[in-house]
Motif scaffolding. Structure first.
Motif, short mmCIF file in Angstrom:
data_model
loop_
_atom_site.label_atom_id
_atom_site.label_comp_id
_atom_site.label_asym_id
_atom_site.label_seq_id
_atom_site.Cartn_x
_atom_site.Cartn_y
_atom_site.Cartn_z
N LYS A 114 -36.03 -39.61 -50.89
CA LYS A 114 -37.50 -39.27 -50.99
C LYS A 114 -37.74 -38.39 -49.80
CE LYS A 114 -39.05 -42.40 -54.15
NZ LYS A 114 -39.52 -43.82 -54.49
N TYR A 115 -36.98 -38.30 -48.80
CA TYR A 115 -37.40 -37.70 -47.46
C TYR A 115 -36.04 -37.24 -46.69
CZ TYR A 115 -36.15 -42.45 -46.02
OH TYR A 115 -35.59 -43.34 -45.37
N TRP A 116 -36.52 -36.38 -45.86
CA TRP A 116 -35.53 -35.93 -44.91
C TRP A 116 -35.48 -36.72 -43.61
CZ3 TRP A 116 -31.62 -32.57 -45.38
CH2 TRP A 116 -31.59 -31.65 -46.58
N GLU A 117 -34.45 -37.08 -42.83
CA GLU A 117 -34.25 -37.55 -41.52
C GLU A 117 -33.89 -36.87 -40.61
OE1 GLU A 117 -33.52 -42.18 -41.47
OE2 GLU A 117 -32.05 -41.20 -40.33
N PHE A 118 -34.76 -36.66 -39.42
CA PHE A 118 -33.93 -35.93 -38.35
C PHE A 118 -33.73 -36.65 -37.03
CE2 PHE A 118 -36.75 -33.07 -41.14
CZ PHE A 118 -35.73 -32.22 -41.40
N LYS A 119 -32.76 -36.23 -36.35
CA LYS A 119 -32.37 -37.01 -35.33
C LYS A 119 -32.32 -36.07 -34.05
CE LYS A 119 -28.44 -39.46 -34.89
NZ LYS A 119 -27.35 -40.35 -35.39
N ILE A 120 -32.73 -36.61 -32.98
CA ILE A 120 -32.45 -35.81 -31.39
C ILE A 120 -31.80 -36.76 -30.87
CG2 ILE A 120 -33.57 -34.62 -29.59
CD1 ILE A 120 -35.15 -34.42 -32.90
N THR A 121 -30.48 -36.75 -30.28
CA THR A 121 -29.99 -37.60 -29.36
C THR A 121 -29.71 -36.93 -28.14
OG1 THR A 121 -29.03 -38.36 -31.63
CG2 THR A 121 -27.97 -39.07 -29.41
N SER B 88 -30.94 -41.82 -25.49
CA SER B 88 -32.09 -42.20 -26.49
C SER B 88 -31.93 -41.19 -27.98
CB SER B 88 -33.32 -42.03 -26.07
OG SER B 88 -33.66 -42.52 -24.84
N SER B 89 -32.08 -41.77 -29.20
CA SER B 89 -32.25 -41.18 -30.23
C SER B 89 -33.29 -41.33 -30.86
CB SER B 89 -31.04 -41.46 -31.35
OG SER B 89 -29.76 -41.31 -30.86
N PHE B 90 -34.11 -40.10 -30.80
CA PHE B 90 -35.58 -40.03 -31.32
C PHE B 90 -35.44 -39.44 -32.98
CE2 PHE B 90 -38.71 -40.87 -28.31
CZ PHE B 90 -38.15 -40.67 -27.10
N TYR B 91 -35.70 -40.55 -33.92
CA TYR B 91 -35.77 -40.17 -35.32
C TYR B 91 -37.27 -39.65 -35.86
CZ TYR B 91 -31.36 -42.94 -35.28
OH TYR B 91 -30.07 -43.29 -34.93
N PHE B 92 -37.39 -39.00 -36.91
CA PHE B 92 -38.65 -38.63 -37.55
C PHE B 92 -38.29 -38.34 -38.92
CE2 PHE B 92 -38.04 -34.51 -35.79
CZ PHE B 92 -38.44 -33.64 -36.84
N THR B 93 -38.90 -38.75 -39.99
CA THR B 93 -38.80 -38.41 -41.28
C THR B 93 -39.80 -37.56 -41.96
OG1 THR B 93 -40.24 -40.25 -42.07
CG2 THR B 93 -37.54 -40.58 -41.96
N ILE B 94 -39.58 -36.58 -42.76
CA ILE B 94 -40.51 -35.75 -43.45
C ILE B 94 -40.23 -36.00 -44.83
CG2 ILE B 94 -41.34 -33.26 -43.99
CD1 ILE B 94 -40.12 -32.51 -41.36
N PRO B 95 -41.38 -36.62 -45.66
CA PRO B 95 -41.07 -36.81 -46.80
C PRO B 95 -41.21 -35.54 -47.59
CG PRO B 95 -43.14 -37.92 -46.11
CD PRO B 95 -42.43 -37.16 -44.97
#
Ligand code: ADP
Length: 723
Positions: A648-655, A713-720
């Motif tokens: 249902k969404y996309w998950e992005f990761k900046i490590t 660190s890994s910052f995650y965010f999702t976009i439905p």
């Protein structure tokens, strides 16, 4: 020829008078009140009884006979018949010599008295007669039996009162031969009715040496009836025994079978011969034997017994029997026992099933919290479940609720309402399904109820109703509370939205309006430094520097705040954005910093999404910027940007492999102005991540961090996919 005083008649073979003498004329006139005439038939002259007898004897004896016919109570006519021959030796005519005989001439007076006595006092019908037939004397019992008067009866002959048949002929022949006969014949009454009778007839010789018969006749209709009844009942019993669908059998005092009908043999599963060799007890299931023995000994002592038992046939088939035992009496003594056994295996099985089903049904209805009840046409309760009788009627068992109406449990008004409602359902035949209702229980407590009432018909076609109701008071109260809560929340949210809006408005206006005076401060400080630089000592210059620096920082804060307040307020166009391109552009803008830090950047596969491009650009820019800013001085910075597609969404990761974040600050860093470092350590205002969170929140997505202090660190965010 000499004249004789004997009355003589000359007749032909057709019994018609040819000629007669004077004596005959006088005789006939005196005795029979008839005058002889040529061609007058004897039938016209003799009374019917005498005529019949005469004709019969005439024919039997071919005109040669002597008979005595009872004529009246006191007189008889004696007839002598003999044929006369012509010259050729053929019978030409018959001569009849007539003689009137009075009883006095018939025997001694002593005999007569004795006879009369016997005759009159006997309850038996007695006939004294000539062996050839004519009745000489009869008694009253005979008159009563045959329905004739004495006079009438005396004029009759045997055939008038006893049916003429082969039995009679045989009986006469036998009596004549043996002198006595006792037999059963058929009597004929005056009214023509016939009846079975026992006839005992004896031939004797009277004082005058004449042969006479004494015949007693007894009506045996009753005996015959009894015999018939006995025979019928014997046959009925036999039929009942033979054709009874139930097993019927008898056994002796030792329990050995004596007789069994076909149904019993079918049950035993053996031949009659085999069954007669055995005792009934081994056919009883072992666990029941003692009890059955007790019953059969009671039957032997005269008590009728009825019981059920488990039965095992000779072939091992198991059955359940309903048995009735009763004693057999012979001459008032019990000689054995009759048994009637009904195979009730199926019935027992059905009953067992019914019981189980009933128990199951009871368990179901008693354990469900809904109220269940059944009422009849008279509004009497005929079934209630635990919940109903306990909570609604307020009684401790179902029994106490049965046969009563709502009137016995509720207040009058409520009971009337319930009864009217039930009448509607029963009479109209239309069910009520899940109707919300407020009903009162036995305490008068009002409950919200979900009510279902279904009309139905009993077996006798009488009306009834099945009701199921659910107490939904608690749900209703919760619903109400929830509604109130919702309303309060909505109000609160509205207020919050308003205050947020006001706050954003305020932040925007404040930051926007603060810029101008700040710019003034900065510009005058710059002027001060420029124009009076030589006149100011080092301390003053240092103060000016601090003031300038503070103003610059304040400007940055105001700009960031402005940026923050703009998120979500300014609408951008949704366009298809290739995120790989977007990230590349962000990196280009940060090229200087990347090169200075010799950072290694890796961009994974990123999708193309329909988004607001400036917003996404800011998001990536802040996160990549932080990854560069908070790098570790001990190693070359390495940054990876990647994506993962979920349902249902996309998950992005900046490590990154930077300094990392302590566990306790993982939430805090997303709050505005929250920083973990001093300004001289890492520059910043503490708004970057707060802006990121606001952006992601606006998408309906989530943002979080995973980190190990000192490692990265890994910052995650999702976009439905749909927002
Ligand atoms: P600023 O960077 O202006 O301080 P941010 O909101 O961007 O404000 O960051 C808040 C705090 O989160 C920072 O002060 C920093 O301590 C921490 N932080 C952010 N990004 C990282 C990162 N990649 N590595 C380690 N710490 C970080």
């Amino acid at each position: 020829m000499n004249k004789i005083n004997t009355p003589v008649l000359k007749i032909d073979g057709n019994f018609e008078i040819i000629s007669w003498n004077t004596s005959a004329e006088v005789f006939l006139n005196n005795i029979l009140n008839k005058s002889p005439k040529a061609q007058l038939s004897l039938e016209e002259i003799f009374p019917p009884g005498i005529w019949t007898k005469f004709r019969s004897d005439f024919k039997t004896n071919q005109g040669i006979f002597h008979n005595i016919n009872t004529f009246s109570e006191t007189e008889t006519i004696e007839v002598f018949s003999s044929p006369s021959l012509d010259d050729g030796g053929n019978i030409k005519y018959f001569s009849l010599c007539l003689k009137a005989v009075s009883p006095k001439e018939n025997g001694s007076s002593e005999n007569i008295v004795r006879l009369k006595n016997i005759l009159e006092n006997s309850s038996l019908a007695i006939f004294l007669s000539d062996p050839s037939g004519p009745i000489v004397e009869v008694n009253r019992a005979a008159c009563k039996l045959f329905g004739y008067s004495l006079k009438e009866l005396k004029q009759l002959s045997r055939e008038d009162i006893i049916q003429m048949n082969s039995d009679l002929e045989t009986a006469i022949a036998q009596r004549n031969k043996a002198g006595e006969i006792r037999t059963e014949l058929v009597g004929i009454k005056k009214n023509g009715e016939t009846f079975p009778c026992e006839v005992h007839s004896v031939i004797y010789t009277n004082n005058e040496g004449e042969k006479r018969t004494s015949t007693t006749i007894v009506d045996i209709s009753d005996r015959k009836k009894q015999e018939l009844i006995a025979e019928n009942s014997k046959q009925a019993f036999q039929s009942l025994f033979d054709y009874n669908p139930d097993a019927v059998y008898s056994f002796d005092l030792k329990g050995n079978f004596v007789d069994l009908n076909q149904a019993a043999l079918n049950l035993v599963e053996g031949s009659r011969e085999k069954a007669r060799e055995i005792n009934f007890l081994p056919l009883i299931a072992p666990e029941d034997r003692d009890r059955v023995m007790m019953h059969s000994s009671k039957a032997v002592s005269g008590e009728v017994q009825r019981y059920q038992t488990n039965f095992i046939s000779l072939k091992g088939t198991k059955k359940v029997l309903d048995v009735t035992n009763f004693p057999i009496y012979v001459n008032k003594k019990i000689t054995g026992v009759y048994g009637i056994a009904k195979d009730i295996s199926k019935q027992v099985e059905i009953e067992q099933k019914l019981r189980e089903e009933h128990n199951m049904f009871r368990a179901i209805i008693d354990y469900i919290p809904d109220h269940i009840f059944v009422i009849n046409e008279k509004h009497e309760t005929i079934l209630t479940n635990h919940s109903f009788y306990k909570n609604y009627y307020g009684v401790e068992n179902e029994q106490k609720s049965l046969g009563l109406t709502a009137l016995e449990f509720f207040d009058k008004k409520e009971a009337k309402r319930v009864i009217e409602d039930n009448t509607q359902v029963m009479n109209k035949g239309i069910p009520v399904i899940n109707r919300e209702d407020i009903v009162q229980d036995f305490n008068g407590k009002k409950n919200y109820t979900l009510l279902t009432k279904v009309p139905f018909r009993f077996g006798d076609n009488k009306k009834g109703l099945v009701g199921i109701s659910r107490n939904i008071t608690e749900i209703k109260e919760k619903e109400k509370a929830l509604e109130e809560l919702n309303e309060a929340l909505k109000k609160h949210a509205d207020e919050l939205a308003l205050s947020n809006k006001e706050l954003e408005q305020f932040a925007y206006i404040a930051s926007h309006d603060l810029q101008e005076p700040l710019r003034m401060v900065t510009s005058f400080l710059t002027q001060l430094k420029k124009k009076y630089n030589n006149k100011l000592d080092d301390r003053a210059q240092q103060y000016i520097y601090f003031a300038h620096d503070g103003a610059t920082r304040m400007r940055q804060i105001i700009l960031d705040l402005l940026e923050y307040s703009r998120v979500g307020r300014v609408a951008h166009k949704f366009t298809a954005v290739n995120l790989e391109h977007l990230v590349s552009e962000v990196l280009l803008l940060q090229k200087k910093s990347i090169e200075e830090k010799n950072a290694k950047i890796e961009i994974g596969v990123l999708p193309e999404l329909e988004v607001e491009e400036p917003v996404l650009r800011q998001l990536f820019s802040n996160l990549i910027g932080n990854a560069l800013k908070y790098h570790s001085k001990e190693r070359q910075p390495e940054i990876k940007i990647s994506s993962l597609e979920k349902e249902k969404y996309w998950e992005f990761k900046i490590t990154d492999n930077g300094i990392g974040i302590e566990e306790e600050f993982k939430e805090q860093i997303f709050i505005i102005f929250q920083r973990l470092h001093q300004r001289d350590e890492y520059d910043g205002t503490g708004i970057g991540l707060a802006i990121c969170k606001k952006i992601v929140d606006n998408f309906g997505g989530k943002i979080w961090v995973d980190s190990r202090p000192g490692e990265g660190s890994s910052f995650y965010f999702t976009i439905p996919k749909q927002f």
